[in-house]
Design a protein around this motif. Structure first.
Motif, PDB file in Angstrom:
ATOM      1  N   SER A 160      16.217  17.626   5.934  1.00  0.00           N
ATOM      2  CA  SER A 160      16.111  16.794   4.732  1.00  0.00           C
ATOM      3  C   SER A 160      14.669  16.798   4.232  1.00  0.00           C
ATOM      4  N   ALA A 161      14.491  16.431   2.959  1.00  0.00           N
ATOM      5  CA  ALA A 161      13.152  16.360   2.362  1.00  0.00           C
ATOM      6  C   ALA A 161      12.800  14.924   2.020  1.00  0.00           C
ATOM      7  N   LEU A 162      11.566  14.524   2.332  1.00  0.00           N
ATOM      8  CA  LEU A 162      11.091  13.183   2.020  1.00  0.00           C
ATOM      9  C   LEU A 162      10.198  13.204   0.778  1.00  0.00           C
ATOM     10  N   ALA A 163      10.143  12.069   0.086  1.00  0.00           N
ATOM     11  CA  ALA A 163       9.271  11.916  -1.073  1.00  0.00           C
ATOM     12  C   ALA A 163       7.801  12.002  -0.641  1.00  0.00           C
ATOM     13  N   PRO A 164       6.874  12.212  -1.583  1.00  0.00           N
ATOM     14  CA  PRO A 164       5.468  12.387  -1.229  1.00  0.00           C
ATOM     15  C   PRO A 164       4.832  11.217  -0.498  1.00  0.00           C
ATOM     16  N   VAL A 165       5.187   9.965  -0.878  1.00  0.00           N
ATOM     17  CA  VAL A 165       4.533   8.814  -0.265  1.00  0.00           C
ATOM     18  C   VAL A 165       5.549   7.804   0.251  1.00  0.00           C
ATOM     19  N   VAL A 166       5.100   7.018   1.217  1.00  0.00           N
ATOM     20  CA  VAL A 166       5.846   5.842   1.663  1.00  0.00           C
ATOM     21  C   VAL A 166       5.080   4.622   1.164  1.00  0.00           C
TER      22      VAL A 166
ATOM     23  N   LEU B  40      11.369  18.388   5.552  1.00  0.00           N
ATOM     24  CA  LEU B  40      10.763  19.206   4.517  1.00  0.00           C
ATOM     25  C   LEU B  40       9.784  18.379   3.694  1.00  0.00           C
ATOM     26  N   GLY B  41       8.714  19.020   3.243  1.00  0.00           N
ATOM     27  CA  GLY B  41       7.784  18.372   2.340  1.00  0.00           C
ATOM     28  C   GLY B  41       8.418  18.194   0.978  1.00  0.00           C
ATOM     29  N   PRO B  42       7.824  17.352   0.111  1.00  0.00           N
ATOM     30  CA  PRO B  42       8.436  17.029  -1.176  1.00  0.00           C
ATOM     31  C   PRO B  42       8.562  18.210  -2.138  1.00  0.00           C
ATOM     32  N   ARG B  43       7.810  19.276  -1.902  1.00  0.00           N
ATOM     33  CA  ARG B  43       7.909  20.453  -2.768  1.00  0.00           C
ATOM     34  C   ARG B  43       8.313  21.709  -2.002  1.00  0.00           C
ATOM     35  N   GLU B  44       8.809  21.512  -0.803  1.00  0.00           N
ATOM     36  CA  GLU B  44       9.204  22.646   0.028  1.00  0.00           C
ATOM     37  C   GLU B  44      10.590  23.140  -0.373  1.00  0.00           C
TER      38      GLU B  44
ATOM     39  N   ALA C 194       2.565  17.199   2.961  1.00  0.00           N
ATOM     40  CA  ALA C 194       3.711  17.401   3.846  1.00  0.00           C
ATOM     41  C   ALA C 194       4.648  16.210   3.651  1.00  0.00           C
ATOM     42  N   ALA C 195       5.765  16.210   4.339  1.00  0.00           N
ATOM     43  CA  ALA C 195       6.577  14.993   4.384  1.00  0.00           C
ATOM     44  C   ALA C 195       5.720  13.899   5.006  1.00  0.00           C
ATOM     45  N   PRO C 196       5.844  12.635   4.544  1.00  0.00           N
ATOM     46  CA  PRO C 196       5.064  11.566   5.171  1.00  0.00           C
ATOM     47  C   PRO C 196       5.218  11.557   6.690  1.00  0.00           C
ATOM     48  N   PHE C 197       6.440  11.788   7.159  1.00  0.00           N
ATOM     49  CA  PHE C 197       6.705  12.010   8.575  1.00  0.00           C
ATOM     50  C   PHE C 197       7.152  13.465   8.736  1.00  0.00           C
ATOM     51  N   PRO C 198       6.247  14.385   9.048  1.00  0.00           N
ATOM     52  CA  PRO C 198       6.674  15.774   9.239  1.00  0.00           C
ATOM     53  C   PRO C 198       7.722  15.916  10.343  1.00  0.00           C
ATOM     54  N   ARG C 199       7.647  15.015  11.300  1.00  0.00           N
ATOM     55  CA  ARG C 199       8.695  14.882  12.321  1.00  0.00           C
ATOM     56  C   ARG C 199       8.735  13.421  12.720  1.00  0.00           C
TER      57      ARG C 199
ATOM     58  N   MET D 262       0.832  -1.196   0.000  1.00  0.00           N
ATOM     59  CA  MET D 262       0.000   0.000   0.000  1.00  0.00           C
ATOM     60  C   MET D 262       0.869   1.249   0.000  1.00  0.00           C
ATOM     61  N   LYS D 263       0.223   2.382  -0.278  1.00  0.00           N
ATOM     62  CA  LYS D 263       0.920   3.660  -0.316  1.00  0.00           C
ATOM     63  C   LYS D 263       0.214   4.630   0.634  1.00  0.00           C
ATOM     64  N   LEU D 264       1.016   5.318   1.426  1.00  0.00           N
ATOM     65  CA  LEU D 264       0.499   6.238   2.434  1.00  0.00           C
ATOM     66  C   LEU D 264       1.201   7.580   2.321  1.00  0.00           C
ATOM     67  N   ALA D 265       0.516   8.641   2.736  1.00  0.00           N
ATOM     68  CA  ALA D 265       1.097   9.984   2.690  1.00  0.00           C
ATOM     69  C   ALA D 265       0.491  10.814   3.813  1.00  0.00           C
ATOM     70  N   THR D 266       0.953  12.048   3.923  1.00  0.00           N
ATOM     71  CA  THR D 266       0.456  12.957   4.958  1.00  0.00           C
ATOM     72  C   THR D 266       0.007  14.267   4.310  1.00  0.00           C
ATOM     73  N   LEU D 267      -1.238  14.614   4.533  1.00  0.00           N
ATOM     74  CA  LEU D 267      -1.799  15.855   4.019  1.00  0.00           C
ATOM     75  C   LEU D 267      -1.497  16.979   4.994  1.00  0.00           C
TER      76      LEU D 267
END
Length: 324
Positions: A194-200, A121-125, A72-77, A1-6
């Motif tokens: 660091s910046a994470l990709a949009p989804v895990v 950082l978010g993927p487009r930050e 946001a980053a999948p894990f903002p923190r 599955m794919k998960l993300a953070t809004l």
């Protein structure tokens, strides 16, 4: 599955399930509100999220169009961010740049540092820096996320603790790092957020490209729209992810939600290009006696992405611009 953070205006955002082609998403507050909450209770929450994921892919539930700019980053923190340096061709080249030899022990004992995880950082930050003279460099890497890992775990048992994977741009400020390392006490200023990709994604999403230890796909980095490198992530990785997890857990347990990076993906065959500017500069020095490629300037853009064998984006793309 794919998960993300809004990004909902809070520190930790809202967990969403994302369909396979990264076009549709669904909020799941009845299951979990954050990705960390899922890792904390993986055995009970993951199966329910899998059901939602299957329904979303089949069109059985009504989702909403995935808004990349609102992710946001999948894990903002995160509780912990440990970055290895498993590709020794990268280590050797970067050390050459500052006139340092690579000790023989590096072939048997992994390099790893503990980075800042209080904010990703978010993927487009934007990559915000006070001065572009700091030597802004991107570093494209693969990341695994674990559940609770017991103290002293062996590599043979570590793979089962890898629950999710993603990508990271482990940004470096190259001109600040040498002075910090000379103090003999590690990075701080030379390693901004660091910046994470949009989804895990769960490991099964990678199919045959995941062997339980490495990801066997090229990792592509574009600088100002031009392909800068596409090294194979499964090649020349001296220490695989179970080995990195075991190394990290030698003297302590790891909490659920620990992120462990591969280090900058690099191949011995330099013709595939590079995942960071520093490597390119070293090869220029070796070939011509001096580096010709500058580090990033204000307005420069970097894009980091991994596609499957059918050309479909797996994690979505990290797309960032350097700003003042």
């Amino acid at each position: 599955m794919k998960l993300a953070t809004l990004n909902n205006g809070t520190r930790d955002g809202s967990l969403i399930v994302v369909n396979r082609n990264l076009q549709w998403a669904a909020l799941v507050p009845h299951i979990a509100t954050t990705l960390q909450g899922v890792l904390d209770e993986w055995d009970s929450k993951a199966p329910r999220l899998e059901e939602t994921y299957r329904s979303l892919n089949k069109g059985e539930i009504k989702g909403f169009s995935l808004p990349p700019a609102r992710l946001a980053a999948p894990f903002p923190r995160a509780y912990q961010w440990l970055d290895g340096s498993a590709y020794l061709s990268h280590v050797e080249r970067v050390r050459k740049a500052r006139g340092a030899e690579m000790p023989q022990s590096f072939w048997t004992d992994p390099l790893m540092y503990q980075g800042g995880s209080d904010y990703f950082l978010g993927p487009r930050e934007s990559i915000r820096v006070m001065d572009e003279a700091f030597g802004v460099d991107f570093e494209a890497e693969v990341v695994v996320i674990t559940d609770d890992v017991p103290l002293g775990i062996t590599p043979a048992h570590a793979s089962s603790h890898i629950k999710l994977l993603t990508l990271v741009n482990d940004i470096s400020l190259r001109h600040l790092i040498p002075a910090e390392l000379a103090k003999g006490f590690g990075f701080v200023q030379g390693k901004p957020a660091s910046a994470l990709a949009p989804v895990v994604v769960t490991p099964d999403e990678l199919g045959e490209a995941w062997d339980g230890a490495k990801v066997h796909l090229p990792l592509r980095t574009y600088w100002n729209g031009k392909l800068f490198g596409e090294p194979e992530a499964g090649e020349d990785m001296q220490f695989d992810f179970p080995q990195l997890i075991s190394h990290a857990a030698k003297t302590r347990s790891l909490s659920a939600g620990t992120l462990i990076g591969s280090g900058t993906v690099s191949n011995v065959d330099w013709r595939r290009g590079y995942s960071c500017i520093a490597e390119c500069r070293v090869m220029e020095i070796i070939a011509r006696g001096s580096a010709a490629t500058p580090f990033m300037s204000y307005g420069d853009r970097v894009r980091i992405e991994m596609e499957d064998r059918h050309g479909r984006s797996i994690f979505g793309a990290i797309e960032q611009e350097v700003s003042r």
